[in-house]
Design a protein around this motif. Structure first.
Motif, PDB file in Angstrom:
ATOM      1  N   ASP A 152      -4.693 -30.066  21.180  1.00 27.64           N
ATOM      2  CA  ASP A 152      -5.734 -30.036  22.275  1.00 27.64           C
ATOM      3  C   ASP A 152      -6.913 -29.043  21.918  1.00 27.64           C
ATOM      4  OD1 ASP A 152      -4.353 -27.935  22.722  1.00 27.64           O
ATOM      5  OD2 ASP A 152      -3.905 -28.070  24.850  1.00 27.64           O
ATOM      6  N   ASN A 153      -6.639 -27.804  21.626  1.00 31.30           N
ATOM      7  CA  ASN A 153      -7.763 -26.962  21.362  1.00 31.30           C
ATOM      8  C   ASN A 153      -7.351 -26.311  20.111  1.00 31.30           C
ATOM      9  OD1 ASN A 153      -9.457 -26.691  23.552  1.00 31.30           O
ATOM     10  ND2 ASN A 153      -7.635 -26.389  24.496  1.00 31.30           N
ATOM     11  N   HIS A 154      -8.427 -26.292  19.203  1.00 32.50           N
ATOM     12  CA  HIS A 154      -8.284 -25.798  17.747  1.00 32.50           C
ATOM     13  C   HIS A 154      -8.280 -24.110  17.693  1.00 32.50           C
ATOM     14  CE1 HIS A 154      -8.495 -25.563  13.362  1.00 32.50           C
ATOM     15  NE2 HIS A 154      -9.858 -24.671  13.495  1.00 32.50           N
ATOM     16  N   HIS A 155      -7.052 -23.729  17.356  1.00 28.04           N
ATOM     17  CA  HIS A 155      -6.857 -22.203  17.387  1.00 28.04           C
ATOM     18  C   HIS A 155      -7.141 -21.409  18.453  1.00 28.04           C
ATOM     19  CE1 HIS A 155      -8.089 -21.852  12.747  1.00 28.04           C
ATOM     20  NE2 HIS A 155      -6.965 -22.633  12.996  1.00 28.04           N
ATOM     21  N   ASP A 156      -6.719 -21.903  19.751  1.00 28.46           N
ATOM     22  CA  ASP A 156      -6.956 -21.426  20.910  1.00 28.46           C
ATOM     23  C   ASP A 156      -5.747 -20.341  21.180  1.00 28.46           C
ATOM     24  OD1 ASP A 156      -9.239 -22.356  21.903  1.00 28.46           O
ATOM     25  OD2 ASP A 156      -8.630 -23.313  23.550  1.00 28.46           O
ATOM     26  N   TYR A 157      -4.625 -20.888  20.611  1.00 29.56           N
ATOM     27  CA  TYR A 157      -3.407 -20.214  21.094  1.00 29.56           C
ATOM     28  C   TYR A 157      -2.612 -19.698  19.633  1.00 29.56           C
ATOM     29  CZ  TYR A 157      -4.433 -22.166  25.364  1.00 29.56           C
ATOM     30  OH  TYR A 157      -5.125 -22.710  26.449  1.00 29.56           O
ATOM     31  N   TRP A 158      -3.528 -19.411  18.569  1.00 32.72           N
ATOM     32  CA  TRP A 158      -3.044 -18.919  17.174  1.00 32.72           C
ATOM     33  C   TRP A 158      -3.203 -17.531  17.069  1.00 32.72           C
ATOM     34  CZ3 TRP A 158      -3.712 -22.894  12.874  1.00 32.72           C
ATOM     35  CH2 TRP A 158      -3.680 -24.200  13.233  1.00 32.72           C
ATOM     36  N   LEU A 159      -2.066 -16.879  17.158  1.00 34.61           N
ATOM     37  CA  LEU A 159      -2.171 -15.438  17.248  1.00 34.61           C
ATOM     38  C   LEU A 159      -1.384 -14.638  16.018  1.00 34.61           C
ATOM     39  CD1 LEU A 159      -2.320 -12.436  18.696  1.00 34.61           C
ATOM     40  CD2 LEU A 159       0.028 -13.059  19.533  1.00 34.61           C
ATOM     41  N   THR A 160      -2.302 -13.780  15.212  1.00 35.28           N
ATOM     42  CA  THR A 160      -1.725 -13.258  14.006  1.00 35.28           C
ATOM     43  C   THR A 160      -1.963 -11.651  14.156  1.00 35.28           C
ATOM     44  OG1 THR A 160      -2.137 -13.187  11.742  1.00 35.28           O
ATOM     45  CG2 THR A 160      -3.927 -13.941  12.929  1.00 35.28           C
ATOM     46  N   ILE A 161      -1.114 -10.969  13.803  1.00 36.90           N
ATOM     47  CA  ILE A 161      -1.625  -9.586  13.745  1.00 36.90           C
ATOM     48  C   ILE A 161      -1.308  -8.943  12.251  1.00 36.90           C
ATOM     49  CG2 ILE A 161      -0.849  -9.011  15.979  1.00 36.90           C
ATOM     50  CD1 ILE A 161       1.804  -8.042  15.392  1.00 36.90           C
ATOM     51  N   TRP A 172       6.350  -2.096  17.681  1.00 37.48           N
ATOM     52  CA  TRP A 172       6.967  -2.840  18.465  1.00 37.48           C
ATOM     53  C   TRP A 172       6.499  -3.381  19.886  1.00 37.48           C
ATOM     54  CZ3 TRP A 172       9.874  -6.111  15.511  1.00 37.48           C
ATOM     55  CH2 TRP A 172      10.483  -5.670  14.211  1.00 37.48           C
ATOM     56  N   LYS A 173       5.933  -2.085  20.619  1.00 34.87           N
ATOM     57  CA  LYS A 173       5.734  -2.429  21.744  1.00 34.87           C
ATOM     58  C   LYS A 173       4.207  -2.937  21.937  1.00 34.87           C
ATOM     59  CE  LYS A 173       5.338  -1.492  26.291  1.00 34.87           C
ATOM     60  NZ  LYS A 173       6.138  -2.350  27.125  1.00 34.87           N
ATOM     61  N   SER A 174       3.369  -2.445  21.035  1.00 37.05           N
ATOM     62  CA  SER A 174       1.934  -3.250  20.829  1.00 37.05           C
ATOM     63  C   SER A 174       2.097  -4.560  20.598  1.00 37.05           C
ATOM     64  CB  SER A 174       1.066  -2.435  19.903  1.00 37.05           C
ATOM     65  OG  SER A 174       1.625  -2.530  18.703  1.00 37.05           O
ATOM     66  N   ALA A 175       3.079  -4.985  19.850  1.00 34.55           N
ATOM     67  CA  ALA A 175       3.271  -6.286  19.315  1.00 34.55           C
ATOM     68  C   ALA A 175       3.886  -7.049  20.268  1.00 34.55           C
ATOM     69  CB  ALA A 175       4.278  -6.410  18.085  1.00 34.55           C
ATOM     70  N   THR A 176       4.647  -6.742  21.109  1.00 31.51           N
ATOM     71  CA  THR A 176       5.186  -7.430  22.396  1.00 31.51           C
ATOM     72  C   THR A 176       4.058  -7.500  23.564  1.00 31.51           C
ATOM     73  OG1 THR A 176       6.195  -5.539  23.420  1.00 31.51           O
ATOM     74  CG2 THR A 176       7.520  -6.623  22.183  1.00 31.51           C
ATOM     75  N   VAL A 177       3.184  -6.512  23.471  1.00 25.99           N
ATOM     76  CA  VAL A 177       1.986  -6.657  24.294  1.00 25.99           C
ATOM     77  C   VAL A 177       1.075  -7.838  24.057  1.00 25.99           C
ATOM     78  CG1 VAL A 177      -0.055  -5.514  25.332  1.00 25.99           C
ATOM     79  CG2 VAL A 177       2.129  -4.233  25.250  1.00 25.99           C
ATOM     80  N   GLU A 178       0.933  -8.061  22.801  1.00 20.85           N
ATOM     81  CA  GLU A 178       0.251  -9.028  22.266  1.00 20.85           C
ATOM     82  C   GLU A 178       0.817 -10.391  22.531  1.00 20.85           C
ATOM     83  OE1 GLU A 178      -0.551  -7.428  18.296  1.00 20.85           O
ATOM     84  OE2 GLU A 178      -2.652  -7.885  18.795  1.00 20.85           O
ATOM     85  N   ILE A 179       2.045 -10.308  22.390  1.00 28.60           N
ATOM     86  CA  ILE A 179       2.648 -11.691  22.821  1.00 28.60           C
ATOM     87  C   ILE A 179       2.731 -11.999  24.438  1.00 28.60           C
ATOM     88  CG2 ILE A 179       5.010 -12.947  22.817  1.00 28.60           C
ATOM     89  CD1 ILE A 179       5.692 -11.284  20.204  1.00 28.60           C
ATOM     90  N   ASP A 180       2.650 -10.810  24.922  1.00 27.31           N
ATOM     91  CA  ASP A 180       2.742 -11.126  26.540  1.00 27.31           C
ATOM     92  C   ASP A 180       1.509 -11.582  26.798  1.00 27.31           C
ATOM     93  OD1 ASP A 180       5.193  -9.838  26.813  1.00 27.31           O
ATOM     94  OD2 ASP A 180       4.366  -8.017  27.491  1.00 27.31           O
TER      95      ASP A 180
END
Length: 376
Positions: A152-161, A172-180
């Motif tokens: 439906d939307n190109h790359h709107d919900y593509w998360l890479t760190i 780990w904390k900062s990674a979980t915040v990004e997932i949140d």
């Protein structure tokens, strides 16, 4: 000799639309509305007659005149493929029957992909460095996997760190915040009724994938895609459904039982998890459960049904633990599983039912509690 007729514009439009603007030569499929080198817009298609426009032309015969402007007798080809099929040296190889078959096959594919009812999906991807290895989730492999659905939307919900320095000792904390943050965007889309069923792709450390699955939950319909280990980019997330093999036999073993509220669950699917891999984090008060298969290995998951079977068994062990140790027990979870199972396992956790879950990662050779999911 009869004059060659010009192909009317409405016939050209039909040929273009039936082919979706792509070369109809089998295996080419080149887009013909832009230049593949400069990306400049334009018409880079050639209209090729199957039965030659003239009787003395390529594949020409006594029907050439009446078929000159017949759409069923005209293919949309790129310049290279047009030259190939009309070359005298290829007269036998690319007969009219062969070209008719190519045209039919291509147009049936276009009709199938574009003629079905709207079938959108919200694509969610997550990738994170594993130790010092960068992870790439390429667009082609993802789009091939979700067909005949489309995003439906190109790359709107593509998360890479991957572009950040992820330090497994501290971040780990900062990674979980990004997932949140990612899941908050998805939840907002769901509240606004613009969310379609989920197509979930993920590669990264197991605790983060489990946490992603937990945050996404299972209330929204969706599918977790499995990353195959074979290095075939365009097929990386396609299932090997054609493989003939026995169904995976997931089993639950109670390794050690006590009356304590502390429980270790080892998910040993891609590797064995023996006592020496977890003895540093437990004491005599712990009960230990093992969910595994006959021969754990990284390539064990090949079919969608494998994920479904795992889900049933993981829910069973969670229920069994709470039956034996109470709903207020404390679960410590070690994962040796493929990425798709880590995400699927997280989606199975019920915030209103399951107890606190501590997730472990091996750091410097020892398991360390890196994420805690507190459902209390």
């Amino acid at each position: 000799m009869s004059e060659r007729k010009s192909i009317p514009e409405h016939i050209k439009v039909k040929i273009w639309s039936d082919s979706a603007g792509r070369c109809q030569f089998d295996g080419c499929n080149k887009p013909l509305w832009y230049n593949g080198l400069t990306f400049a817009d334009g018409n880079f298609a050639e209209l090729a007659h199957i039965i030659g426009a003239k009787s003395d032309g390529p594949r020409g015969n006594e029907d050439s005149l009446k078929l000159q402007i017949e759409p069923s007798n005209i293919m949309l080809l790129c310049r290279e493929c047009h030259k190939l099929v009309d070359d005298k040296l290829n007269k036998t190889k690319y007969s009219s029957d062969v070209l008719i078959s190519m045209k039919k096959k291509h147009e049936e594919r276009v009709s199938f992909l574009l003629g079905v009812p709207r079938n959108q999906t919200t694509v969610i991807t997550y990738s994170c460095k594993i130790k010092d290895r960068f992870i790439t989730l390429d667009t082609e492999s993802i789009y091939n996997a979700i067909l005949p659905n489309y995003p439906d939307n190109h790359h709107d919900y593509w998360l890479t760190i991957n572009n950040k320095v992820f330090n497994p000792l501290y971040d780990w904390k900062s990674a979980t915040v990004e997932i949140d943050d990612l899941c908050n965007k998805i939840e907002s889309k769901n509240i606004n009724s613009t969310l379609y069923k989920l197509s979930i792709f993920g590669i990264g450390p197991m605790p983060l994938l489990f946490y992603l699955g937990y945050k996404l939950g299972d209330t929204i319909s969706g599918e977790v895609y499995h990353a195959r280990r074979e290095n075939i980019p365009e097929e990386r997330f396609n299932w090997n459904e054609e493989i003939i093999s026995e169904n995976l036999n997931f089993s639950i073993d109670l390794i050690k039982k006590s009356s304590s509220k502390k429980v270790l669950i080892a998910l040993a699917i891609s590797d064995y998890i023996e006592k020496d891999k977890y003895e540093s984090i437990i004491d005599e008060s712990f009960s230990v459960y093992n969910l595994s298969i006959d021969k754990p290995n990284p390539s064990c998951i090949t079919r969608k049904s494998d994920l479904v079977s795992f889900g049933y068994k993981f829910r069973e062990v969670l229920n069994l633990v709470q039956k034996n140790h109470g709903k207020d027990c404390e679960i410590h979870l070690i994962l040796a599983v493929p990425a798709s199972i880590a995400i699927s396992a997280g989606r199975i956790i019920l915030p209103t039912k399951d107890p606190e879950i501590n997730l472990y990662e091996y750091l410097n050779g020892n398991p360390e509690n890196v994420i805690t999911i507190n459902n209390k």
